[in-house]
Every structure is written in C-alpha cells, then in structure tokens.
Scaffold this motif. Sequence first.
Motif, PDB file in Angstrom:
ATOM      1  N   ARG A 142     -36.434   3.148  74.565  1.00  0.00           N
ATOM      2  CA  ARG A 142     -36.831   2.942  73.178  1.00  0.00           C
ATOM      3  C   ARG A 142     -38.187   3.589  72.899  1.00  0.00           C
ATOM      4  N   LEU A 193     -31.323   1.805  78.508  1.00  0.00           N
ATOM      5  CA  LEU A 193     -31.417   2.000  77.062  1.00  0.00           C
ATOM      6  C   LEU A 193     -32.693   1.384  76.509  1.00  0.00           C
ATOM      7  N   ASP A 215     -24.274   3.399  72.129  1.00  0.00           N
ATOM      8  CA  ASP A 215     -24.583   3.097  73.526  1.00  0.00           C
ATOM      9  C   ASP A 215     -24.822   1.601  73.714  1.00  0.00           C
ATOM     10  N   ARG A 275     -28.546   5.369  68.874  1.00  0.00           N
ATOM     11  CA  ARG A 275     -28.166   4.746  70.141  1.00  0.00           C
ATOM     12  C   ARG A 275     -27.318   3.492  69.932  1.00  0.00           C
TER      13      ARG A 275
END
Length: 537
Positions: free
Chosen positions: A335, A331, A294, A291
Amino acid sequence: MPSEDQRADAQPPLGRADAQPPLEPADTQPPLEPADTQPSLGPTDAQTPFGPVVTQPPLGRTVGAATYGELGHHLMETRGLEWLHGANGDPYALVLRGLADDPYPLYERVRELGPLYRSPTGSWVTADHAVAREVLAHPLLDVRAADGWPVPPQVVSYGAGQALELDRAAHERLAERWQQVLGAEHVDGLRAYAERACEEVLDGLLASRARPVPGAPASDGHAASTGLSGKPTRQPTPSAPATGERTPDDHATPTDPASPPPPTAFDLMTDFARPAAVATVAAVLGVPRERYADLASCCERLAAWPDALVSAQPPTRVRGVASGLADLHALLDSRPAAADGPLSSVAGSADGGLTDGRLADGATARYPVETLLCAHGAIAAAHLVGNAVVALLSRPGRWRALCAEPGLIPAVVEETLRYDPPVQMDERVALKDVELAGHHLAAGSHIVVLTGATGRDAAAFAAPHRFDPARAAGGPAPLALSGGFHHGPVAPLVRLHAGAALAALAHRLPGLRQAGPVLRPRRTPVTRGPLTVPVTA
C-alpha cells in the motif's frame, strides 16, 4: 446443477487465484509437539448418548509446515470420523459434515440433549442461549489451550500468532488500537465508505444490464460487470441468447421507448453482496482501487478459515487459506505510504502493535486487524446481507414494507443475526477445570456454542422460528458476532455495512423479488450464507 463435490468446493468468485504462490518454508512455522496421528479413544468413562468419544488429534504441525500428504491424510481421517459419528446419530457430527441446506432441525436435536452435552467427536456442545452466553463470557475459556495450540477435536492450525487464533490477552491488547476506529461508538464514522461502496457496485450492476437505447451503437451482446472482484468482466446481457441460437425475438421490431423496461435479472450474492462487502473493507483498509481484485482473491481464499479450524475441509481449501494470508500480507505491504483509509493510519503497521511472546524468535502477528476484516468481516457482511434479503423475500409484503419504511433496517439486521446469522458456531477451550451446566469439564476440554441455534431458543425468544423484525425491543441480544475475540473488531463494521447494503437495495430496487431457488455451499458449518440467489427487479 452442481454436484455435491462442486458445491463443497464452491467459493464465491471474489477474484481468481490462477497461480497459487508457494507456502512459507516449513522452517518458518513453529512446530507443534509431536502428536499421535491415529484417532484416539477418549477416557474409558467418556461415554456419550451415541457411543464412546473417538477423536482425531490435531495435526502435529501448522498447515504451512505440513506436507500435502500429511495434511491430506489427517483431513481424510478427520472427515471419516465425522461421518462415523454422524452415522451413529450424533447431531453435532452431522452439523460438521455440512451437507444440510437447513441446519436448524439438527440444532433442535442438539437442544433436546440438554443444555450441554458431550458429543462423541470429543466436543461439549450447547444450543442453550443462557449456557452459551456464560461460555462466551467465561474468563477461563479461550480459543486455544494454555500452550497456545489446538486440542482435540480442533482440526488444524495456521499458527498461534495468526489473527483467528489469537488468545484473549492478545485481543485485549489489540483492542486498544482498533476501538478508536472500529469500536461500536466510533464505527458510524465509516458509514460513508460503506454507502459509497454499495452505491458504486449497484451503479455498475444496473448499467451492465440497462436496456439498449434506440439509435445507440449496436452492442456485441455483452456488457461490463464489476463482479465480486471489482474487476470488469464480460457477461451476456439478458437480451442476448447465451447459446447463440436464434430466438423468436431475433427479428422483432425495436422496443417502444415508452414501454416499461424489462426486469433486471442478476444474482444477489455474486453481483452485489460479495463485491460490495469487499469494496467496503478495501476502502477502510486504504487498498487502491486497482488492487481491489487482488484483495477479493485473498478474501475468497481466507473465507474458508473459520470452517477449516473445526471441520475437515478439502486440502486445497485448507492450503488456500495459507496462500491467501501470504498474498494479503504482501498486498498490505505494498500500500502507498499515504494510503487513503481510516484504518491504514491507525492499525496499519506490520505487527499491529501486537507481539505474542509464545511465538518463536519474538515473531509478531502480522496485520491482525486487517486480516480479521478480510478473513472474517467481508464474508460475514456479505452473508448477513444475503440471509436478510432471503428472509425478507420469502414472505410477500416484507420487502415492500422495508422499502416503505427504511427506518426498519437496523431491526432487520438484528433480527437476521438472531434468526439466521452469518456465523453459526463459536468454540472455546478450557484453560483450567471448570463447571458448566452441571458438568465438570477438565482443562483442555473443547466447547462449541451453536450461536445459530441460540437465536431460536424458545426459552429466550417468543416464536423463535418466525422471522419478525418487529419483535419487541428489550429482549435478549443475539449471540452471533458476540463474545469478543475475533468478532470484536469485525461485528460493528459488519452491522454497518449490512445496513448500508439493505438501504441501497431498498432505495434502488423496490421491486426486488426472488427469481429461482437459493443455492447453498456444502461443508460450511461455521459460516452460513447463500452461494447464489437469483433475483429480478
């Protein structure tokens, strides 16, 4: 060469945001009190050296609640006033316009106007180190008015509960959570994260530009690069003509393996400084590697936030901050429960343990520490590295001296924070009437500290316009990244990362040298750092 408009809109490729998510519905944003949207003339006695105070009231609602037309009209009128006051000679208005590659001559013009002067933009402005230090520590000065909302000439707001707009009391409550990880006395525990991030970015960079080994499989003329997003991209190698045209070397014999390797050419900012800074923040936050791209995209859009609060930015950049916030929160929500990051287990709850009573329906500030690291820390760390390297490469021998004596790195970081800091400006609002530098400032007055200028105050520093890491210890500390508020949880990690990045460059690339002109972005009066720095090693 990019046009002025392209440079104004230029953002470092921290990751692409090909699809901008919709902003939050307007009804989720607490509206501001209705405001007159027409430029207002200051009090009849509000005269300045450059004419009367004429300022644009803040947008009458948060960015997320405003229509595109309302936002565009507001920004256009604000930009027009910046040009008007600049045309009349006001140096602070020229700073806000953000068209100078070198703002320091403008800061000297501000300094000539006295320790504190009234700009026709409506702001009280100082370039004086002593006055600035008083302003940054003053208990009656906050980032917003007593009601939590902007005052003229603050341009926009993303909401009183957003990380860069939290007040002093909120930051003091928040400090109890982040100091155990990010405080100056604890941050050294994160050194391994920064060092690993810098080394891995350099590994990818150098591998992508390695000289082909004789006998190895033929290349297609492209190499993988981790870029700023942490996602591999395809770039022409230095040996491959980008245009596909034949060069004199097309039929050359294979290179002698014993000959010196060709210089490694890359862009300091695009290929190293920004991706390394994002990688450090990602590791500290416990963002999974898959990620990173991102997160880089979020950081890219959020980087415009500090500038958008005080100067008129293109509407797409202003709205990009709002979409970056939404994407960042999503985002962080995604996690893994057992995220591997030192901050994820301390300040990773959705509200960071912070509830601001001014917000409607008991709303909370979401991920305030994480947001500060992404919106403020990542770009400040990258710019601090870029500004330091540019200063070191500008004089023969400086870089070689650093490579020969890595113990100079902490002094280089501090000298860069004085000489050419990544954050050039801080702002405050008077909660009550105050006296500053012989002036009476009414409640609601807007005060701007040009921290970039304070480091070159001859009353505080000898030979202030000379970059000198060997400057005698014991002098005044640089004011950049000081004063608490949003700098508090960010400054120690920014310093740590900059030191790790300089150490990695000095160890791996002792032959580093500038290979072309430095290109700088436009319309960034608060944040300062190179857009591109072509180098070879």
